[in-house]
Write a protein that holds these residues in place. Structure first.
Motif, short mmCIF file in Angstrom:
data_model
loop_
_atom_site.label_atom_id
_atom_site.label_comp_id
_atom_site.label_asym_id
_atom_site.label_seq_id
_atom_site.Cartn_x
_atom_site.Cartn_y
_atom_site.Cartn_z
N ARG A 1 0.88 -1.31 0.21
CA ARG A 1 -0.05 0.04 0.06
C ARG A 1 1.00 1.17 0.05
NH1 ARG A 1 -3.01 -1.39 5.42
NH2 ARG A 1 -1.22 -2.26 6.47
N GLU A 2 2.00 0.94 0.73
CA GLU A 2 3.01 2.51 0.54
C GLU A 2 3.48 2.52 -0.91
OE1 GLU A 2 6.01 2.87 3.74
OE2 GLU A 2 4.93 1.06 4.76
N LEU A 3 3.62 1.49 -1.66
CA LEU A 3 4.09 1.62 -2.98
C LEU A 3 3.11 2.32 -3.97
CD1 LEU A 3 5.93 1.23 -5.39
CD2 LEU A 3 5.39 -1.05 -5.64
N VAL A 4 1.69 1.59 -3.80
CA VAL A 4 0.68 2.16 -4.28
C VAL A 4 0.46 3.81 -3.92
CG1 VAL A 4 -1.83 2.00 -4.65
CG2 VAL A 4 -0.46 -0.06 -4.74
N SER A 5 0.45 4.03 -2.74
CA SER A 5 0.37 5.45 -2.27
C SER A 5 1.49 6.22 -3.07
CB SER A 5 0.39 5.36 -1.01
OG SER A 5 0.56 6.77 -0.46
N ASN B 1 -6.08 1.33 -1.52
CA ASN B 1 -6.85 2.68 -1.78
C ASN B 1 -6.70 2.57 -3.28
OD1 ASN B 1 -7.59 5.19 -1.01
ND2 ASN B 1 -6.01 6.15 -1.20
N ILE B 2 -7.08 1.66 -4.05
CA ILE B 2 -7.35 1.84 -5.55
C ILE B 2 -8.99 1.93 -5.54
CG2 ILE B 2 -7.29 0.34 -7.58
CD1 ILE B 2 -4.47 -1.09 -6.46
N GLU C 1 0.80 9.29 -5.67
CA GLU C 1 1.12 10.67 -5.13
C GLU C 1 1.94 11.31 -6.31
OE1 GLU C 1 3.98 10.44 -2.01
OE2 GLU C 1 2.31 10.03 -0.53
N ARG C 2 2.11 10.42 -7.25
CA ARG C 2 2.98 11.06 -8.60
C ARG C 2 2.11 11.12 -9.76
NH1 ARG C 2 7.28 7.90 -5.74
NH2 ARG C 2 9.18 9.35 -5.64
N ASN C 3 0.72 10.63 -9.35
CA ASN C 3 -0.29 10.81 -10.43
C ASN C 3 -0.18 9.44 -11.44
OD1 ASN C 3 -1.75 13.14 -9.37
ND2 ASN C 3 -0.05 14.50 -10.39
#
Length: 138
Positions: free
Chosen positions: A19-23, A51-52, A27-29
């Motif tokens: 989830r940190e990677l996805v976040s 959070n997808i 954050e980088r759009n």
């Protein structure tokens, strides 16, 4: 999805949660999609933890009769057929005009999606078929 498969594929510490990677990508759009041959009702729970948005989830839909009995699955979903993940990726490329696609997976259906879908980078961790793991990684 293995707990550290996403982070490991990007060369990040195994302690970094998916989830940190996805976040960080979000954050980088960077749009993140979850494409699975599993059932949408289960996959959506994974997507929520990552959070997808559900609009970015592609998986098989179960069908039920009005009395609640199982009626099968929605065969119209692209993930319901062989090569379905590749089909979803082609649809996404056409819809959003993506220039680059990076796919992370851990199974044979992830690897089969690469050549026909035009994946730019494929990080599959399929231990059962090591001779295919380099396919699409150039």
């Amino acid at each position: 999805m293995h707990r550290s498969s996403l982070s490991h594929s990007y060369g990040l510490s195994d302690s970094l949660l998916d989830r940190e990677l996805v976040s960080r990508l979000q954050e980088r759009n960077v749009q993140v999609f979850l494409i699975s041959g599993g059932f949408r009702s289960i996959v959506e729970h994974v997507a929520a933890k990552l959070n997808i948005p559900t609009t970015n989830v592609f998986a098989n839909r179960l069908k039920f009769y009005f009395n609640g009995e199982y009626a099968g699955f929605d065969e119209m979903q692209p993930t319901a057929e062989s090569g379905g993940k590749g089909k979803v990726i082609r649809i996404l490329k056409e819809k959003f005009h993506f220039k680059k696609i990076i796919m992370i997976g851990d199974g044979a259906t992830d690897m089969e999606a690469c050549p026909p879908a035009g994946i730019d980078l494929n990080r599959c961790n399929a231990k059962f078929a090591p001779e295919q793991s380099d396919k699409g990684a150039d």
